[in-house]
Write a protein that holds these residues in place. Structure first.
Motif, PDB file in Angstrom:
ATOM      1  N   ARG A   1       0.874  -1.170   0.000  1.00  0.00           N
ATOM      2  CA  ARG A   1       0.000   0.000   0.000  1.00  0.00           C
ATOM      3  C   ARG A   1       0.911   1.219   0.000  1.00  0.00           C
ATOM      4  O   ARG A   1       1.668   1.446   0.941  1.00  0.00           O
ATOM      5  CB  ARG A   1      -0.902  -0.003   1.243  1.00  0.00           C
ATOM      6  N   VAL A   2       0.862   2.014  -1.059  1.00  0.00           N
ATOM      7  CA  VAL A   2       1.751   3.165  -1.222  1.00  0.00           C
ATOM      8  C   VAL A   2       0.932   4.441  -1.123  1.00  0.00           C
ATOM      9  O   VAL A   2      -0.062   4.607  -1.827  1.00  0.00           O
ATOM     10  CB  VAL A   2       2.486   3.108  -2.579  1.00  0.00           C
ATOM     11  N   ARG A   3       1.350   5.337  -0.238  1.00  0.00           N
ATOM     12  CA  ARG A   3       0.633   6.592  -0.030  1.00  0.00           C
ATOM     13  C   ARG A   3       1.610   7.763   0.086  1.00  0.00           C
ATOM     14  O   ARG A   3       2.728   7.599   0.572  1.00  0.00           O
ATOM     15  CB  ARG A   3      -0.209   6.534   1.244  1.00  0.00           C
ATOM     16  N   ILE A   4       1.162   8.941  -0.326  1.00  0.00           N
ATOM     17  CA  ILE A   4       1.905  10.178  -0.082  1.00  0.00           C
ATOM     18  C   ILE A   4       1.523  10.641   1.317  1.00  0.00           C
ATOM     19  O   ILE A   4       0.468  11.243   1.525  1.00  0.00           O
ATOM     20  CB  ILE A   4       1.563  11.252  -1.124  1.00  0.00           C
ATOM     21  N   SER A   5       2.350  10.336   2.301  1.00  0.00           N
ATOM     22  CA  SER A   5       2.010  10.657   3.683  1.00  0.00           C
ATOM     23  C   SER A   5       2.453  12.052   4.090  1.00  0.00           C
ATOM     24  O   SER A   5       1.977  12.582   5.097  1.00  0.00           O
ATOM     25  CB  SER A   5       2.624   9.624   4.639  1.00  0.00           C
ATOM     26  N   GLY A   6       3.372  12.642   3.336  1.00  0.00           N
ATOM     27  CA  GLY A   6       3.808  14.013   3.570  1.00  0.00           C
ATOM     28  C   GLY A   6       3.687  14.810   2.291  1.00  0.00           C
ATOM     29  O   GLY A   6       4.293  14.460   1.268  1.00  0.00           O
ATOM     30  N   ALA A   7       2.908  15.876   2.300  1.00  0.00           N
ATOM     31  CA  ALA A   7       2.624  16.633   1.084  1.00  0.00           C
ATOM     32  C   ALA A   7       3.904  17.163   0.443  1.00  0.00           C
ATOM     33  O   ALA A   7       4.858  17.518   1.133  1.00  0.00           O
ATOM     34  CB  ALA A   7       1.699  17.806   1.409  1.00  0.00           C
ATOM     35  N   PRO A   8       3.950  17.189  -0.895  1.00  0.00           N
ATOM     36  CA  PRO A   8       5.141  17.710  -1.572  1.00  0.00           C
ATOM     37  C   PRO A   8       5.315  19.198  -1.311  1.00  0.00           C
ATOM     38  O   PRO A   8       4.345  19.957  -1.281  1.00  0.00           O
ATOM     39  CB  PRO A   8       4.849  17.429  -3.055  1.00  0.00           C
ATOM     40  N   THR A   9       6.559  19.605  -1.106  1.00  0.00           N
ATOM     41  CA  THR A   9       6.892  21.020  -0.958  1.00  0.00           C
ATOM     42  C   THR A   9       8.048  21.333  -1.899  1.00  0.00           C
ATOM     43  O   THR A   9       8.863  20.467  -2.217  1.00  0.00           O
ATOM     44  CB  THR A   9       7.306  21.360   0.484  1.00  0.00           C
ATOM     45  N   VAL A  10       8.102  22.575  -2.333  1.00  0.00           N
ATOM     46  CA  VAL A  10       9.138  22.987  -3.282  1.00  0.00           C
ATOM     47  C   VAL A  10       9.744  24.294  -2.804  1.00  0.00           C
ATOM     48  O   VAL A  10       9.036  25.239  -2.459  1.00  0.00           O
ATOM     49  CB  VAL A  10       8.560  23.171  -4.699  1.00  0.00           C
ATOM     50  N   GLY A  11      11.065  24.335  -2.788  1.00  0.00           N
ATOM     51  CA  GLY A  11      11.819  25.536  -2.441  1.00  0.00           C
ATOM     52  C   GLY A  11      13.194  25.370  -3.050  1.00  0.00           C
ATOM     53  O   GLY A  11      13.329  24.968  -4.208  1.00  0.00           O
ATOM     54  N   ASP A  12      14.213  25.684  -2.274  1.00  0.00           N
ATOM     55  CA  ASP A  12      15.564  25.407  -2.745  1.00  0.00           C
ATOM     56  C   ASP A  12      15.766  23.910  -2.943  1.00  0.00           C
ATOM     57  O   ASP A  12      16.561  23.472  -3.774  1.00  0.00           O
ATOM     58  CB  ASP A  12      16.599  25.928  -1.741  1.00  0.00           C
ATOM     59  N   VAL A  13      15.024  23.118  -2.144  1.00  0.00           N
ATOM     60  CA  VAL A  13      15.031  21.658  -2.264  1.00  0.00           C
ATOM     61  C   VAL A  13      13.587  21.190  -2.269  1.00  0.00           C
ATOM     62  O   VAL A  13      12.757  21.674  -1.496  1.00  0.00           O
ATOM     63  CB  VAL A  13      15.786  21.007  -1.084  1.00  0.00           C
ATOM     64  N   GLY A  14      13.257  20.253  -3.156  1.00  0.00           N
ATOM     65  CA  GLY A  14      11.932  19.651  -3.157  1.00  0.00           C
ATOM     66  C   GLY A  14      11.877  18.526  -2.138  1.00  0.00           C
ATOM     67  O   GLY A  14      12.877  17.851  -1.887  1.00  0.00           O
ATOM     68  N   GLU A  15      10.707  18.307  -1.544  1.00  0.00           N
ATOM     69  CA  GLU A  15      10.571  17.261  -0.528  1.00  0.00           C
ATOM     70  C   GLU A  15       9.188  16.632  -0.605  1.00  0.00           C
ATOM     71  O   GLU A  15       8.189  17.307  -0.849  1.00  0.00           O
ATOM     72  CB  GLU A  15      10.811  17.853   0.863  1.00  0.00           C
ATOM     73  N   ILE A  16       9.130  15.328  -0.386  1.00  0.00           N
ATOM     74  CA  ILE A  16       7.866  14.599  -0.308  1.00  0.00           C
ATOM     75  C   ILE A  16       8.107  13.345   0.528  1.00  0.00           C
ATOM     76  O   ILE A  16       9.224  12.816   0.544  1.00  0.00           O
ATOM     77  CB  ILE A  16       7.339  14.220  -1.714  1.00  0.00           C
ATOM     78  N   THR A  17       7.094  12.896   1.267  1.00  0.00           N
ATOM     79  CA  THR A  17       7.220  11.687   2.081  1.00  0.00           C
ATOM     80  C   THR A  17       6.261  10.629   1.574  1.00  0.00           C
ATOM     81  O   THR A  17       5.068  10.900   1.390  1.00  0.00           O
ATOM     82  CB  THR A  17       6.937  11.978   3.562  1.00  0.00           C
ATOM     83  N   MET A  18       6.783   9.429   1.348  1.00  0.00           N
ATOM     84  CA  MET A  18       6.007   8.301   0.836  1.00  0.00           C
ATOM     85  C   MET A  18       6.015   7.169   1.862  1.00  0.00           C
ATOM     86  O   MET A  18       7.056   6.857   2.432  1.00  0.00           O
ATOM     87  CB  MET A  18       6.607   7.793  -0.479  1.00  0.00           C
ATOM     88  N   ASP A  19       4.859   6.559   2.087  1.00  0.00           N
ATOM     89  CA  ASP A  19       4.767   5.358   2.915  1.00  0.00           C
ATOM     90  C   ASP A  19       4.562   4.149   2.016  1.00  0.00           C
ATOM     91  O   ASP A  19       3.693   4.166   1.130  1.00  0.00           O
ATOM     92  CB  ASP A  19       3.608   5.457   3.898  1.00  0.00           C
ATOM     93  N   VAL A  20       5.357   3.119   2.240  1.00  0.00           N
ATOM     94  CA  VAL A  20       5.238   1.857   1.513  1.00  0.00           C
ATOM     95  C   VAL A  20       4.991   0.773   2.558  1.00  0.00           C
ATOM     96  O   VAL A  20       5.904   0.366   3.277  1.00  0.00           O
ATOM     97  CB  VAL A  20       6.505   1.535   0.699  1.00  0.00           C
TER      98      VAL A  20
END
Length: 277
Positions: free
Chosen positions: A209-228
């Motif tokens: 079960r794959v989910r985006i658990s942390g919303a994507p953010t964009v700045g000097d560095v992009g970030e997103i959190t995924m749960d597998v």
């Protein structure tokens, strides 16, 4: 879940062939909500990874992660040995506990219901990043699902075991994921990049079960959190992947690094060094 090969010290990534095959599965269905009542109550698509307050609900703190620990590589598997973990004083102390659970495997725009009784009235909600959930030790089985009585969101209530678990050690998983994919991935946006990275860790049997658990953010560095959630292993339940990327001049994003936090089974637990028992 029937175990397959038991990997060293209970922390594993999938072999190359399985991971690549699973990539298609994970990417194609990574964000569809389960039809399980306890999984998600929709908030808003743009909401950050926090809980929507109702009644006496409070947001339980974000999962604390450790600085990346050294890791050894065996083929495409990430292996954290007892010796490696012991080299970190923070891990060797009592940083991890079976008595603290975290919400896993739900979308950042969703919440987990806390109920008065298993399947009963909702008395609170937990966000996708909720942690510090303390089980009382009382469990019940209802229609094949295990429910846990917990202290969470300012109340004592019941949550589905499908969406809570203890978290273990956090390590740098970048090298292993790039090896599985065969290249350093780039994508048009952080969501697509997160799905690609998660696909490298996903299992086909059992299906993760794959989910985006942390919303994507964009700045000097992009970030997103995924749960597998869901692995062919009898101690490692899944992985939480914090994906960082470098924005390119053409608007695309190239993977920079991945911090992987292991999810352990509640009944097996997590040891003092953050390794699944």
């Amino acid at each position: 879940m029937e175990p397959k090969d038991r990997l060293p010290i209970g922390i594993s990534l999938l072999a190359l062939a399985v991971a690549i095959a699973a990539l298609v599965v994970a990417v194609s269905d990574s964000d569809s909500d389960d039809a399980v009542d306890e999984s998600e109550t929709s908030v808003t698509a743009s909401a950050p990874a926090t809980t929507q307050a109702i009644q006496t609900t409070t947001t339980v703190g974000t999962v604390q992660t450790l600085a990346p620990a050294p890791a050894t590589t065996a083929a495409t598997q990430l292996v954290v040995t007892a010796t490696t973990a012991a080299e970190s004083d923070e891990m060797a102390d009592s940083e991890f506990s079976d008595n603290v659970l975290a919400v896993v495997g739900i979308g950042h725009d969703s919440t987990l219901n806390v109920r008065e009784t298993p399947g009963g009235q909702i008395v609170g909600k937990l966000g996708s990043d909720a942690a510090a959930i303390v089980p009382t030790g009382t469990t019940r089985e209802l229609t094949g699902a295990i429910w846990y009585e917990v202290h969470a969101a300012g109340v004592v209530g019941w949550v589905s075991g499908a969406y809570v678990t203890p978290l273990g050690v956090t390590v740098d998983a970048t090298t292993e994921i790039v090896a599985v994919l065969g290249e350093t991935p780039s994508a048009d946006n952080m969501t697509a990049l997160g799905r690609t990275v998660a696909g490298a860790m996903a299992s086909e049997e059992p299906e993760s079960r794959v989910r985006i658990s942390g919303a994507p953010t964009v700045g000097d560095v992009g970030e997103i959190t995924m749960d597998v959630v869901g692995q062919p292993d009898d101690s490692v339940r899944g992985f939480r992947l914090k994906v960082f990327a470098t924005p390119n001049s053409d608007g695309t994003f190239t993977l920079r690094n991945v911090e992987g936090t292991v999810m352990c089974y509640i009944d097996r637990g997590v040891g003092a060094q953050g390794l699944c028992n």
